[in-house]
Motif scaffolding. Structure first.
Motif, short mmCIF file in Angstrom:
data_model
loop_
_atom_site.label_atom_id
_atom_site.label_comp_id
_atom_site.label_asym_id
_atom_site.label_seq_id
_atom_site.Cartn_x
_atom_site.Cartn_y
_atom_site.Cartn_z
N LEU A 154 32.81 40.77 49.68
CA LEU A 154 33.69 39.49 49.07
C LEU A 154 33.01 38.72 48.04
O LEU A 154 31.85 38.26 48.48
N THR A 155 33.66 38.42 46.95
CA THR A 155 32.99 37.69 45.88
C THR A 155 33.93 36.68 45.32
O THR A 155 35.17 36.59 44.98
N ARG A 156 33.18 35.55 45.17
CA ARG A 156 34.02 34.26 44.71
C ARG A 156 34.69 34.48 43.26
O ARG A 156 33.99 35.32 42.35
N THR A 157 35.42 33.86 42.78
CA THR A 157 36.08 33.67 41.35
C THR A 157 35.74 32.37 40.85
O THR A 157 35.43 32.44 39.60
N ALA A 158 35.53 31.34 41.55
CA ALA A 158 35.48 30.09 41.03
C ALA A 158 34.22 29.99 40.30
O ALA A 158 33.11 30.32 40.69
N THR A 159 34.12 29.07 39.05
CA THR A 159 33.03 29.03 38.27
C THR A 159 32.38 27.60 38.66
O THR A 159 33.38 26.74 39.00
N ALA A 160 31.28 27.35 38.22
CA ALA A 160 30.80 25.85 38.37
C ALA A 160 31.30 25.09 37.55
O ALA A 160 31.52 25.18 36.27
N PRO A 161 31.86 23.92 38.25
CA PRO A 161 32.50 22.72 37.18
C PRO A 161 31.56 22.18 36.32
O PRO A 161 30.27 22.35 36.56
N PRO A 162 31.98 21.60 35.27
CA PRO A 162 30.83 20.87 34.37
C PRO A 162 29.99 20.07 34.98
O PRO A 162 28.89 20.02 34.73
N ALA A 163 30.38 19.26 35.89
CA ALA A 163 29.49 18.56 36.55
C ALA A 163 28.28 19.39 37.33
O ALA A 163 27.01 18.83 37.42
N ALA A 164 28.45 20.31 38.29
CA ALA A 164 27.69 21.23 38.79
C ALA A 164 26.61 21.84 37.63
O ALA A 164 25.47 21.87 37.81
N LEU A 165 27.42 22.32 36.56
CA LEU A 165 26.46 22.99 35.42
C LEU A 165 25.32 21.71 35.09
O LEU A 165 24.15 22.13 34.67
N LYS A 166 25.98 20.67 34.75
CA LYS A 166 25.30 19.46 34.34
C LYS A 166 24.04 19.27 35.32
O LYS A 166 22.72 18.74 34.85
N ALA A 167 24.39 19.23 36.48
CA ALA A 167 23.32 19.04 37.56
C ALA A 167 22.10 20.13 37.52
O ALA A 167 21.23 19.93 37.72
N MET A 168 22.61 21.43 37.38
CA MET A 168 21.65 22.35 37.28
C MET A 168 21.04 22.52 35.87
O MET A 168 20.11 23.47 35.54
N LYS A 169 21.47 21.75 35.01
CA LYS A 169 20.93 21.62 33.40
C LYS A 169 21.02 22.79 32.95
O LYS A 169 20.29 23.59 32.14
N LEU A 170 22.51 23.33 32.98
CA LEU A 170 22.89 24.74 32.22
C LEU A 170 23.79 24.26 31.31
O LEU A 170 24.85 23.39 31.52
N SER A 171 24.02 25.13 30.23
CA SER A 171 24.89 25.04 29.16
C SER A 171 26.37 25.78 29.68
O SER A 171 26.01 26.51 30.68
N PRO A 172 27.48 25.65 29.15
CA PRO A 172 28.52 26.37 29.46
C PRO A 172 28.39 27.84 29.28
O PRO A 172 28.77 28.70 30.08
N ASP A 173 27.69 28.28 28.09
CA ASP A 173 27.43 29.69 27.83
C ASP A 173 26.45 30.23 28.98
O ASP A 173 26.57 31.13 29.59
N GLN A 174 25.28 29.40 29.44
CA GLN A 174 24.54 29.71 30.48
C GLN A 174 25.30 29.99 31.69
O GLN A 174 25.09 30.96 32.71
N GLY A 175 26.22 28.98 32.03
CA GLY A 175 27.14 29.31 33.09
C GLY A 175 27.95 30.37 33.33
O GLY A 175 27.93 31.00 34.32
N ARG A 176 28.36 30.89 32.18
CA ARG A 176 29.16 32.13 32.14
C ARG A 176 28.17 33.45 32.24
O ARG A 176 28.48 34.35 32.77
N ARG A 177 27.21 33.18 31.66
CA ARG A 177 26.15 34.34 31.80
C ARG A 177 25.65 34.53 33.27
O ARG A 177 25.53 35.62 33.73
N LEU A 178 25.63 33.44 34.33
CA LEU A 178 25.00 33.30 35.55
C LEU A 178 26.43 34.00 36.31
O LEU A 178 25.95 34.92 36.95
#
Length: 342
Positions: free
Chosen positions: A260-284
């Protein structure tokens, strides 16, 4: 003037000392209150060396479903929204690993095989008989994979709930161009302050229980969290070992497997906390999905389901999906048992 400065300095030291003592006293009283108000569900099972693990088994029937939590402080409560329902159709056990919630802390350095052996001993001591269907969330996936590798004759089927992949550290690094910051530093800082009452007073809500956890689960988890953080740090420090060992046992043969795999992507606040750009989030996200596809290839009888509207904690967001997946594997194991009898 020097006399007054000395007096002021002594006064500051006295205030700090009193604050520290008050915090430590508050934490001690709070831990005693947690033990009285929220005793262990199920039982505490001796696993040797004077240590006990909390094991909560319900229902009747075979195979026995074993729930394994991820890298958090929830322990058996991680399955609060699915455990009871699964136990309506078969025996189902959730437990807390060493040092988490009601379970005693382990001695010595971290050893994933010893952690897995703890579960093996607890199940045997409690009289729980295989075959088992192992259900692992997040880092619980590598734990149940290792259990299957060490005690393969006991394991008849598996369910991975957004489970960690043995190669995830390197693959996620390649996907985003650097190591992923998963907050290990914050966890260690919290561990160093747990004695003072600061964690109990100031821990953000999201660090105690996921959004869709039942209110009672969040309440109990908050009461026991300061006692559990040290074990979480210990497991976090052993992450690479856990993944490396689990990677040796990917061949699951024809055991029924649901991923079973999630669909939800990390919200902007979570990406910011991980110091990730939106593009890095998509690749993740894309790399995570690819690793989940790979997990489904470890058995010749597997199914991979991407769960709509679900975060990493699918068992809280979409419990019916997890219950159905467990039911599917239990059903296939029962068919296999009948075919073997014939």
């Amino acid at each position: 003037m020097k006399k007054w400065l000395k007096r002021i300095g002594l006064g500051v030291v006295a205030v700090v000392a009193l604050t520290v003592l008050a915090g430590a006293g508050f934490e001690g009283l709070s831990r005693a209150a947690a033990a009285r108000s929220f005793p262990a569900p199920g039982r505490l099972v001796d696993v040797g060396g004077g240590r006990r693990l909390q094991l909560d088994c319900r229902g009747t029937g075979s195979p026995v479903v074993i729930f394994e939590s991820g890298l958090d402080t929830l322990g058996s409560l991680s399955w609060a929204r699915v455990h009871g329902k699964v136990a309506e159709s078969t025996r189902a056990c959730a437990y807390s690993r060493a040092g988490i919630m009601w379970s005693d802390h382990a001695n010595g350095p971290f050893d994933v095989r010893r952690e897995v052996n703890d579960l093996h001993k607890a199940l045997a001591a409690a009289g729980e008989k295989p075959p088992f269907v192992m259900v692992g969330h997040s880092l619980g996936g590598p734990y149940v994979l290792t259990y299957t590798g060490l005690y393969g004759g006991d394991v008849a089927g598996l369910v991975f709930v957004d489970a960690s992949h043995p190669d995830q550290v390197a693959r996620l690094r390649n996907a985003i161009g650097r190591d992923l910051d998963q907050g290990a530093g914050l966890i260690r800082a919290a561990d160093s302050l747990a004695w003072s009452g600061a964690v109990r007073l100031f821990a953000p809500k999201g660090t105690i229980a996921p959004d869709h956890a039942p209110p009672q689960t969040a309440l109990v988890a908050a009461a026991w969290q300061p006692q559990s953080i040290r074990a979480t740090v210990r497991e976090s420090n052993g992450l690479n070992e856990t993944l490396t060992v689990a990677g040796q046992y990917r061949r699951l043969g024809d055991r029924p497997l649901v991923v079973l795999t999630r669909t939800a992507t990390a919200p902007p606040a979570a990406l910011k906390a991980m110091k990730l750009s939106p593009d890095q989030g998509r690749r993740l996200d894309a790399e995570w999905r690819a690793m989940q596809d790979d997990e489904a290839a470890w058995s010749t009888r597997s199914r991979h389901q991407v769960v709509a509207d679900a975060s990493h904690y699918i068992q809280f967001d979409q419990p019916k999906v997890v219950i159905a997946a467990v039911g599917d594997v239990v059903g296939l194991v029962r068919i296999d048992a009948l075919a073997h009898e014939r």
